[in-house]
Scaffold this active site. Structure first.
Site, mmCIF file in Angstrom:
data_model
loop_
_atom_site.group_PDB
_atom_site.id
_atom_site.type_symbol
_atom_site.label_atom_id
_atom_site.label_comp_id
_atom_site.label_asym_id
_atom_site.label_seq_id
_atom_site.Cartn_x
_atom_site.Cartn_y
_atom_site.Cartn_z
ATOM 1 N N TYR A 241 0.861 -1.191 0.000
ATOM 2 C CA TYR A 241 0.000 0.000 0.000
ATOM 3 C C TYR A 241 0.890 1.231 0.000
ATOM 4 O O TYR A 241 1.871 1.307 0.749
ATOM 5 C CB TYR A 241 -0.908 0.031 1.244
ATOM 6 C CG TYR A 241 -1.695 1.312 1.319
ATOM 7 C CD1 TYR A 241 -2.953 1.406 0.729
ATOM 8 C CD2 TYR A 241 -1.155 2.453 1.928
ATOM 9 C CE1 TYR A 241 -3.651 2.608 0.749
ATOM 10 C CE2 TYR A 241 -1.846 3.649 1.945
ATOM 11 C CZ TYR A 241 -3.094 3.716 1.356
ATOM 12 O OH TYR A 241 -3.788 4.908 1.358
ATOM 13 N N GLU B 261 -2.852 7.733 -4.357
ATOM 14 C CA GLU B 261 -2.861 6.424 -3.693
ATOM 15 C C GLU B 261 -2.610 5.321 -4.722
ATOM 16 O O GLU B 261 -3.255 5.298 -5.770
ATOM 17 C CB GLU B 261 -4.216 6.200 -3.007
ATOM 18 C CG GLU B 261 -4.234 4.964 -2.128
ATOM 19 C CD GLU B 261 -5.619 4.714 -1.523
ATOM 20 O OE1 GLU B 261 -5.765 4.867 -0.309
ATOM 21 O OE2 GLU B 261 -6.537 4.374 -2.278
#
Ligand code: GDP
Ligand code: MN
Length: 391
Positions: free
Chosen positions: A109, A197
Protein backbone atom coordinates in the site's frame (compact mmCIF):
# COMPACT_ATOMS: atom_id res chain seq x y z
CA UNK A 1 -11.94 16.66 -7.50
CA UNK A 2 -11.51 12.96 -8.17
CA UNK A 3 -10.38 11.42 -11.44
CA UNK A 4 -10.56 7.90 -12.87
CA UNK A 5 -8.00 5.17 -12.32
CA UNK A 6 -6.91 5.20 -15.96
CA UNK A 7 -6.34 8.96 -15.85
CA UNK A 8 -4.33 8.70 -12.63
CA UNK A 9 -2.26 5.90 -14.17
CA UNK A 10 -1.56 8.00 -17.24
CA UNK A 11 -0.49 10.97 -15.11
CA UNK A 12 1.69 8.90 -12.80
CA UNK A 13 3.25 7.03 -15.73
CA UNK A 14 4.20 10.43 -17.12
CA UNK A 15 6.15 11.08 -13.92
CA UNK A 16 7.85 7.70 -14.15
CA UNK A 17 5.66 5.25 -12.22
CA UNK A 18 5.52 1.84 -13.95
CA UNK A 19 1.93 0.83 -14.77
CA UNK A 20 0.54 -2.12 -16.75
CA UNK A 21 -0.24 -1.47 -20.42
CA UNK A 22 -3.93 -0.97 -21.09
CA UNK A 23 -6.63 0.96 -22.90
CA UNK A 24 -9.99 2.60 -22.29
CA UNK A 25 -13.17 1.06 -23.68
CA UNK A 26 -16.67 2.51 -23.96
CA UNK A 27 -18.33 -0.57 -25.47
CA UNK A 28 -17.99 -4.36 -25.22
CA UNK A 29 -16.61 -4.48 -28.79
CA UNK A 30 -14.00 -1.91 -27.94
CA UNK A 31 -13.06 -3.84 -24.80
CA UNK A 32 -12.51 -6.99 -26.86
CA UNK A 33 -10.49 -4.96 -29.34
CA UNK A 34 -8.33 -3.61 -26.52
CA UNK A 35 -7.61 -7.16 -25.36
CA UNK A 36 -6.60 -8.20 -28.89
CA UNK A 37 -4.42 -5.11 -29.23
CA UNK A 38 -2.66 -5.84 -25.92
CA UNK A 39 -2.08 -9.45 -26.78
CA UNK A 40 -1.23 -12.07 -24.18
CA UNK A 41 -3.64 -14.48 -22.53
CA UNK A 42 -4.78 -12.73 -19.37
CA UNK A 43 -6.57 -9.40 -19.14
CA UNK A 44 -8.10 -7.42 -16.31
CA UNK A 45 -11.31 -5.52 -17.04
CA UNK A 46 -11.91 -2.72 -14.56
CA UNK A 47 -14.96 -0.51 -14.10
CA UNK A 48 -13.93 3.14 -14.12
CA UNK A 49 -15.92 4.84 -11.40
CA UNK A 50 -14.90 7.38 -8.79
CA UNK A 51 -14.78 4.86 -5.97
CA UNK A 52 -12.56 2.26 -4.42
CA UNK A 53 -13.73 -1.16 -3.31
CA UNK A 54 -14.50 -2.14 -6.91
CA UNK A 55 -12.76 -5.48 -6.56
CA UNK A 56 -15.11 -6.65 -3.80
CA UNK A 57 -18.13 -5.24 -5.62
CA UNK A 58 -17.47 -7.19 -8.81
CA UNK A 59 -16.03 -4.27 -10.75
CA UNK A 60 -12.65 -5.89 -11.43
CA UNK A 61 -12.41 -9.15 -13.32
CA UNK A 62 -9.63 -11.32 -14.65
CA UNK A 63 -10.50 -12.62 -18.12
CA UNK A 64 -8.85 -15.38 -20.13
CA UNK A 65 -10.37 -14.85 -23.56
CA UNK A 66 -11.60 -12.05 -25.77
CA UNK A 67 -15.14 -13.41 -25.46
CA UNK A 68 -14.91 -13.28 -21.71
CA UNK A 69 -13.69 -9.68 -21.90
CA UNK A 70 -16.60 -8.79 -24.22
CA UNK A 71 -19.33 -10.40 -22.12
CA UNK A 72 -18.00 -9.07 -18.85
CA UNK A 73 -17.78 -5.59 -20.39
CA UNK A 74 -21.38 -5.92 -21.57
CA UNK A 75 -22.53 -6.86 -18.08
CA UNK A 76 -20.84 -3.84 -16.51
CA UNK A 77 -21.37 -0.97 -18.94
CA UNK A 78 -24.40 1.20 -18.38
CA UNK A 79 -25.24 -0.11 -14.96
CA UNK A 80 -24.57 1.35 -11.53
CA UNK A 81 -21.91 -0.31 -9.44
CA UNK A 82 -22.49 -0.23 -5.70
CA UNK A 83 -19.37 -0.39 -3.55
CA UNK A 84 -19.05 0.24 0.15
CA UNK A 85 -17.94 3.77 -0.69
CA UNK A 86 -20.65 4.81 -3.15
CA UNK A 87 -23.84 4.69 -1.10
CA UNK A 88 -26.90 2.69 -2.15
CA UNK A 89 -27.35 4.46 -5.50
CA UNK A 90 -23.91 3.38 -6.70
CA UNK A 91 -21.99 5.04 -9.52
CA UNK A 92 -22.66 4.65 -13.23
CA UNK A 93 -20.15 2.62 -15.24
CA UNK A 94 -19.67 4.30 -18.62
CA UNK A 95 -16.08 3.37 -19.35
CA UNK A 96 -13.77 0.48 -18.67
CA UNK A 97 -10.06 0.06 -18.42
CA UNK A 98 -8.72 -3.11 -19.99
CA UNK A 99 -5.15 -3.95 -19.05
CA UNK A 100 -2.70 -6.79 -19.35
CA UNK A 101 -2.85 -9.20 -16.42
CA UNK A 102 -0.03 -9.02 -13.91
CA UNK A 103 1.71 -11.76 -12.03
CA UNK A 104 1.45 -10.70 -8.39
CA UNK A 105 3.97 -11.83 -5.76
CA UNK A 106 3.29 -9.16 -3.14
CA UNK A 107 0.79 -6.32 -2.69
CA UNK A 108 1.94 -3.11 -0.98
CA UNK A 109 0.00 0.00 0.00
CA UNK A 110 1.25 3.48 -0.84
CA UNK A 111 -0.55 6.76 -0.18
CA UNK A 112 0.33 10.46 -0.24
CA UNK A 113 -1.98 12.70 1.75
CA UNK A 114 -2.00 16.21 3.14
CA UNK A 115 -1.29 16.05 6.86
CA UNK A 116 -3.00 19.13 8.24
CA UNK A 117 -1.30 18.85 11.60
CA UNK A 118 2.23 19.16 10.25
CA UNK A 119 0.99 21.15 7.21
CA UNK A 120 3.00 18.84 4.98
CA UNK A 121 2.64 16.02 2.54
CA UNK A 122 2.68 12.74 4.41
CA UNK A 123 3.50 9.38 2.92
CA UNK A 124 1.65 6.40 4.34
CA UNK A 125 2.79 2.94 3.31
CA UNK A 126 2.22 -0.63 4.31
CA UNK A 127 3.70 -3.99 3.45
CA UNK A 128 0.16 -5.36 3.41
CA UNK A 129 -1.61 -3.71 0.47
CA UNK A 130 -4.81 -4.62 -1.32
CA UNK A 131 -7.08 -3.77 1.60
CA UNK A 132 -8.63 -0.32 1.99
CA UNK A 133 -6.51 1.94 4.16
CA UNK A 134 -9.28 2.21 6.77
CA UNK A 135 -9.31 -1.58 7.16
CA UNK A 136 -5.53 -1.67 7.25
CA UNK A 137 -5.42 0.96 9.99
CA UNK A 138 -7.89 -1.11 11.98
CA UNK A 139 -6.61 -4.63 11.39
CA UNK A 140 -2.89 -4.08 11.11
CA UNK A 141 -1.99 -0.62 12.46
CA UNK A 142 1.59 -1.68 13.20
CA UNK A 143 2.21 -2.28 9.50
CA UNK A 144 1.59 1.38 8.64
CA UNK A 145 4.70 3.44 8.05
CA UNK A 146 4.32 7.23 8.05
CA UNK A 147 6.80 9.76 6.77
CA UNK A 148 6.49 13.55 6.52
CA UNK A 149 8.18 15.41 3.66
CA UNK A 150 9.86 18.77 4.26
CA UNK A 151 8.62 21.03 1.45
CA UNK A 152 11.86 23.04 1.38
CA UNK A 153 13.95 19.92 0.73
CA UNK A 154 11.47 17.70 -1.09
CA UNK A 155 11.52 13.94 -0.70
CA UNK A 156 15.11 13.09 0.10
CA UNK A 157 16.63 9.93 -1.33
CA UNK A 158 17.61 8.59 2.10
CA UNK A 159 13.99 8.95 3.25
CA UNK A 160 12.74 7.08 0.24
CA UNK A 161 15.26 4.30 0.81
CA UNK A 162 14.31 4.09 4.47
CA UNK A 163 10.68 3.64 3.46
CA UNK A 164 11.59 0.94 0.93
CA UNK A 165 13.49 -0.97 3.62
CA UNK A 166 10.59 -0.59 6.05
CA UNK A 167 8.37 -2.34 3.49
CA UNK A 168 10.81 -5.24 3.29
CA UNK A 169 12.10 -4.46 -0.19
CA UNK A 170 15.64 -5.36 -1.14
CA UNK A 171 18.11 -5.33 -4.01
CA UNK A 172 16.96 -3.61 -7.18
CA UNK A 173 13.47 -3.10 -5.74
CA UNK A 174 14.82 -0.41 -3.42
CA UNK A 175 15.90 1.75 -6.36
CA UNK A 176 12.54 1.12 -8.08
CA UNK A 177 10.69 2.14 -4.92
CA UNK A 178 12.75 5.34 -4.66
CA UNK A 179 11.71 6.19 -8.24
CA UNK A 180 8.04 5.47 -7.55
CA UNK A 181 8.07 7.58 -4.38
CA UNK A 182 9.77 10.54 -6.01
CA UNK A 183 7.49 10.35 -9.05
CA UNK A 184 4.37 10.34 -6.85
CA UNK A 185 5.70 13.19 -4.76
CA UNK A 186 6.40 15.31 -7.84
CA UNK A 187 2.99 14.52 -9.33
CA UNK A 188 1.35 15.49 -6.04
CA UNK A 189 3.24 18.76 -5.72
CA UNK A 190 3.31 19.85 -9.36
CA UNK A 191 -0.39 19.23 -9.99
CA UNK A 192 -1.86 20.50 -6.69
CA UNK A 193 -3.11 17.06 -5.72
CA UNK A 194 -4.78 16.36 -2.39
CA UNK A 195 -4.21 12.63 -2.54
CA UNK A 196 -2.24 10.06 -4.50
CA UNK A 197 -2.86 6.42 -3.69
CA UNK A 198 -1.43 3.28 -5.24
CA UNK A 199 -3.20 0.27 -3.80
CA UNK A 200 -1.96 -2.23 -4.56
CA UNK A 201 1.56 -1.39 -5.58
CA UNK A 202 2.69 -4.88 -6.49
CA UNK A 203 5.92 -6.75 -6.66
CA UNK A 204 5.61 -8.99 -9.72
CA UNK A 205 6.81 -12.56 -9.99
CA UNK A 206 9.85 -11.17 -11.80
CA UNK A 207 10.54 -8.90 -8.81
CA UNK A 208 9.51 -5.58 -10.35
CA UNK A 209 7.29 -2.87 -8.86
CA UNK A 210 4.10 -2.01 -10.78
CA UNK A 211 1.15 0.22 -9.84
CA UNK A 212 -1.90 -2.01 -10.29
CA UNK A 213 -4.38 0.59 -9.11
CA UNK A 214 -4.08 4.37 -8.87
CA UNK A 215 -6.21 7.07 -7.39
CA UNK A 216 -5.67 10.82 -7.41
CA UNK A 217 -7.74 13.67 -6.18
CA UNK A 218 -7.09 17.36 -6.62
CA UNK A 219 -7.57 20.64 -4.83
CA UNK A 220 -10.60 22.24 -6.51
CA UNK A 221 -9.38 25.69 -5.49
CA UNK A 222 -6.25 25.20 -7.60
CA UNK A 223 -8.00 23.93 -10.74
CA UNK A 224 -7.96 27.40 -12.28
CA UNK A 225 -4.21 27.03 -12.77
CA UNK A 226 -4.29 23.34 -13.77
CA UNK A 227 -6.41 23.30 -16.92
CA UNK A 228 -5.13 19.86 -17.96
CA UNK A 229 -6.32 18.45 -14.64
CA UNK A 230 -9.62 20.35 -14.74
CA UNK A 231 -10.30 18.80 -18.16
CA UNK A 232 -10.35 15.34 -16.53
CA UNK A 233 -13.50 16.11 -14.56
CA UNK A 234 -16.26 13.56 -15.18
CA UNK A 235 -19.70 14.96 -14.28
CA UNK A 236 -21.26 11.48 -14.64
CA UNK A 237 -19.54 10.55 -11.37
CA UNK A 238 -20.76 13.56 -9.40
CA UNK A 239 -23.90 14.23 -7.44
CA UNK A 240 -25.92 16.07 -10.14
CA UNK A 241 -26.95 18.69 -7.59
CA UNK A 242 -23.34 19.39 -6.66
CA UNK A 243 -22.26 19.43 -10.32
CA UNK A 244 -24.91 22.01 -11.17
CA UNK A 245 -23.86 24.18 -8.23
CA UNK A 246 -20.17 23.93 -9.18
CA UNK A 247 -21.03 25.05 -12.73
CA UNK A 248 -22.58 28.17 -11.22
CA UNK A 249 -19.77 28.84 -8.75
CA UNK A 250 -21.87 27.92 -5.69
CA UNK A 251 -20.55 25.82 -2.82
CA UNK A 252 -23.13 23.07 -2.38
CA UNK A 253 -23.24 19.83 -0.46
CA UNK A 254 -26.25 17.53 -0.87
CA UNK A 255 -27.73 16.08 2.34
CA UNK A 256 -30.62 13.78 3.14
CA UNK A 257 -33.35 16.02 4.61
CA UNK A 258 -36.07 18.23 3.11
CA UNK A 259 -35.21 21.79 4.20
CA UNK A 260 -33.34 23.56 1.40
CA UNK A 261 -30.90 26.16 2.69
CA UNK A 262 -29.53 29.28 1.02
CA UNK A 263 -26.96 30.87 3.27
CA UNK A 264 -23.90 33.10 3.07
CA UNK A 265 -20.71 31.84 4.67
CA UNK A 266 -19.76 28.34 5.76
CA UNK A 267 -19.86 29.22 9.47
CA UNK A 268 -23.40 30.56 9.28
CA UNK A 269 -24.39 27.57 7.14
CA UNK A 270 -23.15 25.17 9.80
CA UNK A 271 -24.86 27.12 12.58
CA UNK A 272 -28.08 27.01 10.53
CA UNK A 273 -27.81 23.23 10.07
CA UNK A 274 -27.49 22.94 13.85
CA UNK A 275 -30.51 25.17 14.49
CA UNK A 276 -32.62 23.22 11.99
CA UNK A 277 -31.74 19.98 13.76
CA UNK A 278 -32.43 21.54 17.14
CA UNK A 279 -35.86 22.58 15.87
CA UNK A 280 -36.52 18.98 14.83
CA UNK A 281 -35.86 19.25 11.08
CA UNK A 282 -33.31 17.89 8.61
CA UNK A 283 -31.42 20.02 6.07
CA UNK A 284 -31.59 18.92 2.41
CA UNK A 285 -28.33 20.62 1.58
CA UNK A 286 -25.63 23.02 2.56
CA UNK A 287 -25.50 25.89 0.07
CA UNK A 288 -23.19 28.84 0.54
CA UNK A 289 -23.84 31.70 -1.90
CA UNK A 290 -20.72 33.52 -0.69
CA UNK A 291 -20.22 37.27 -0.48
CA UNK A 292 -21.51 39.95 -2.86
CA UNK A 293 -24.27 37.78 -4.26
CA UNK A 294 -26.26 39.43 -7.05
CA UNK A 295 -30.01 38.82 -7.44
CA UNK A 296 -29.16 36.51 -10.38
CA UNK A 297 -26.88 34.45 -8.17
CA UNK A 298 -29.59 34.15 -5.51
CA UNK A 299 -32.01 33.08 -8.21
CA UNK A 300 -29.51 30.44 -9.40
CA UNK A 301 -29.17 29.22 -5.82
CA UNK A 302 -32.96 28.68 -5.75
CA UNK A 303 -32.78 26.68 -8.98
CA UNK A 304 -30.03 24.51 -7.54
CA UNK A 305 -31.89 23.85 -4.30
CA UNK A 306 -35.12 23.12 -6.17
CA UNK A 307 -33.41 20.55 -8.40
CA UNK A 308 -33.51 18.30 -5.34
CA UNK A 309 -36.96 16.69 -5.37
CA UNK A 310 -36.88 16.11 -1.60
CA UNK A 311 -36.98 19.81 -0.78
CA UNK A 312 -40.31 20.88 0.73
CA UNK A 313 -39.38 24.27 2.19
CA UNK A 314 -36.60 26.78 1.57
CA UNK A 315 -34.80 28.67 4.28
CA UNK A 316 -32.82 31.77 3.31
CA UNK A 317 -30.50 32.97 6.05
CA UNK A 318 -28.27 35.93 5.24
CA UNK A 319 -26.05 37.89 7.54
CA UNK A 320 -25.02 40.59 5.13
CA UNK A 321 -21.61 42.18 5.46
CA UNK A 322 -20.27 42.22 1.93
CA UNK A 323 -23.69 41.06 0.77
CA UNK A 324 -26.63 43.45 0.52
CA UNK A 325 -30.01 42.46 1.93
CA UNK A 326 -31.83 44.40 -0.81
CA UNK A 327 -30.06 42.38 -3.51
CA UNK A 328 -30.83 39.15 -1.70
CA UNK A 329 -34.49 40.17 -1.39
CA UNK A 330 -34.61 41.05 -5.08
CA UNK A 331 -33.15 37.65 -5.85
CA UNK A 332 -35.82 35.91 -3.77
CA UNK A 333 -38.59 37.83 -5.55
CA UNK A 334 -37.00 37.13 -8.93
CA UNK A 335 -36.79 33.42 -8.10
CA UNK A 336 -40.54 33.38 -7.35
CA UNK A 337 -41.20 34.89 -10.74
CA UNK A 338 -38.68 33.04 -12.89
CA UNK A 339 -38.61 29.63 -11.26
CA UNK A 340 -42.34 29.48 -10.58
CA UNK A 341 -41.81 28.76 -6.91
CA UNK A 342 -44.67 27.07 -5.06
CA UNK A 343 -42.90 25.92 -1.91
CA UNK A 344 -42.98 27.88 1.34
CA UNK A 345 -39.99 30.19 1.78
CA UNK A 346 -38.67 31.48 5.11
CA UNK A 347 -36.28 34.43 4.97
CA UNK A 348 -34.12 35.84 7.70
CA UNK A 349 -32.11 38.92 6.81
CA UNK A 350 -29.65 40.86 8.94
CA UNK A 351 -26.93 43.40 8.24
CA UNK A 352 -26.30 45.74 5.31
CA UNK A 353 -29.47 47.35 3.89
CA UNK A 354 -31.68 45.11 5.99
CA UNK A 355 -34.62 47.56 6.06
CA UNK A 356 -34.57 47.96 2.28
CA UNK A 357 -34.46 44.17 1.95
CA UNK A 358 -37.42 43.59 4.27
CA UNK A 359 -39.37 46.30 2.46
CA UNK A 360 -38.86 44.56 -0.88
CA UNK A 361 -40.12 41.27 0.56
CA UNK A 362 -43.15 42.90 2.23
CA UNK A 363 -43.98 44.94 -0.87
CA UNK A 364 -43.79 41.89 -3.15
CA UNK A 365 -47.08 40.49 -1.88
CA UNK A 366 -45.52 37.02 -2.00
CA UNK A 367 -46.21 34.48 0.78
CA UNK A 368 -42.74 34.79 2.29
CA UNK A 369 -42.34 34.07 5.99
CA UNK A 370 -40.01 36.66 7.52
CA UNK A 371 -37.98 35.81 10.61
CA UNK A 372 -35.78 38.04 12.75
CA UNK A 373 -33.44 35.56 14.41
CA UNK A 374 -31.75 32.38 13.33
CA UNK A 375 -33.73 30.34 15.88
CA UNK A 376 -37.03 31.80 14.66
CA UNK A 377 -36.10 31.08 11.08
CA UNK A 378 -35.24 27.45 11.78
CA UNK A 379 -38.45 26.90 13.74
CA UNK A 380 -40.53 28.59 11.05
CA UNK A 381 -38.93 26.41 8.36
CA UNK A 382 -39.61 23.22 10.30
CA UNK A 383 -43.22 24.32 10.94
CA UNK A 384 -43.75 25.27 7.27
CA UNK A 385 -43.02 21.78 5.98
CA UNK A 386 -46.13 20.12 4.59
CA UNK A 387 -44.99 16.88 6.25
CA UNK A 388 -44.89 18.46 9.70
CA UNK A 389 -48.54 19.57 9.26
CA UNK A 390 -49.50 15.98 8.48
CA UNK A 391 -47.48 14.51 11.35
P1 GDP B 1 -10.33 -1.45 -6.03
O1 GDP B 1 -10.98 -2.65 -5.41
O2 GDP B 1 -11.36 -0.46 -6.51
O3 GDP B 1 -9.31 -0.82 -5.15
O4 GDP B 1 -9.61 -1.98 -7.38
P2 GDP B 1 -8.12 -2.54 -7.61
O5 GDP B 1 -7.64 -1.99 -8.87
O6 GDP B 1 -7.26 -2.32 -6.42
O7 GDP B 1 -8.35 -4.10 -7.83
C1 GDP B 1 -8.77 -4.94 -6.78
C2 GDP B 1 -7.90 -6.18 -6.73
O8 GDP B 1 -7.95 -6.87 -7.97
C3 GDP B 1 -6.42 -5.92 -6.50
O9 GDP B 1 -6.12 -5.76 -5.13
C4 GDP B 1 -5.79 -7.15 -7.07
O10 GDP B 1 -5.72 -8.17 -6.10
C5 GDP B 1 -6.74 -7.59 -8.16
N1 GDP B 1 -6.14 -7.29 -9.48
C6 GDP B 1 -6.19 -6.11 -10.15
N2 GDP B 1 -5.45 -6.19 -11.28
C7 GDP B 1 -4.94 -7.45 -11.32
C8 GDP B 1 -4.08 -8.15 -12.23
O11 GDP B 1 -3.62 -7.64 -13.26
N3 GDP B 1 -3.78 -9.44 -11.94
C9 GDP B 1 -4.25 -10.05 -10.82
N4 GDP B 1 -3.93 -11.31 -10.59
N5 GDP B 1 -5.04 -9.43 -9.96
C10 GDP B 1 -5.39 -8.15 -10.18
MN1 MN C 1 -7.31 -0.58 -5.13
Amino acid sequence: MDIHEHQAKEILAGFGVPVPRGGVAYSPEQAAYRARELGGRLWVVKAQIHSGGRGEAGGVKLCRSEDEVRSYAASLLGRALVTKQTGAAGKGVYRLWVEEGSDIARELYLGFVLDRKSERIMIVASAHGGMEIEDLAERDPASLVRMVVDPAVGLAEFQARELAFALGLSGGQVGQMVNVLRACYRAYRDLDAMMVEINPLVVTGAGDLVALDAKMSFDTNALFRRPQVAALRDPSQEDPREAMAADNGLAYVGLEGDIGCIINGAGLAMATMDMIKLAGGEPANFLDIGGGASPERVCQAFRTVLSDGNVSVILVNIFAGINRCDWIAKGVVQAYREVGLTLPVVVRLAGTNVEAGREILRGSGLPIVAADTLAEAAEAAVAARPTSAAA
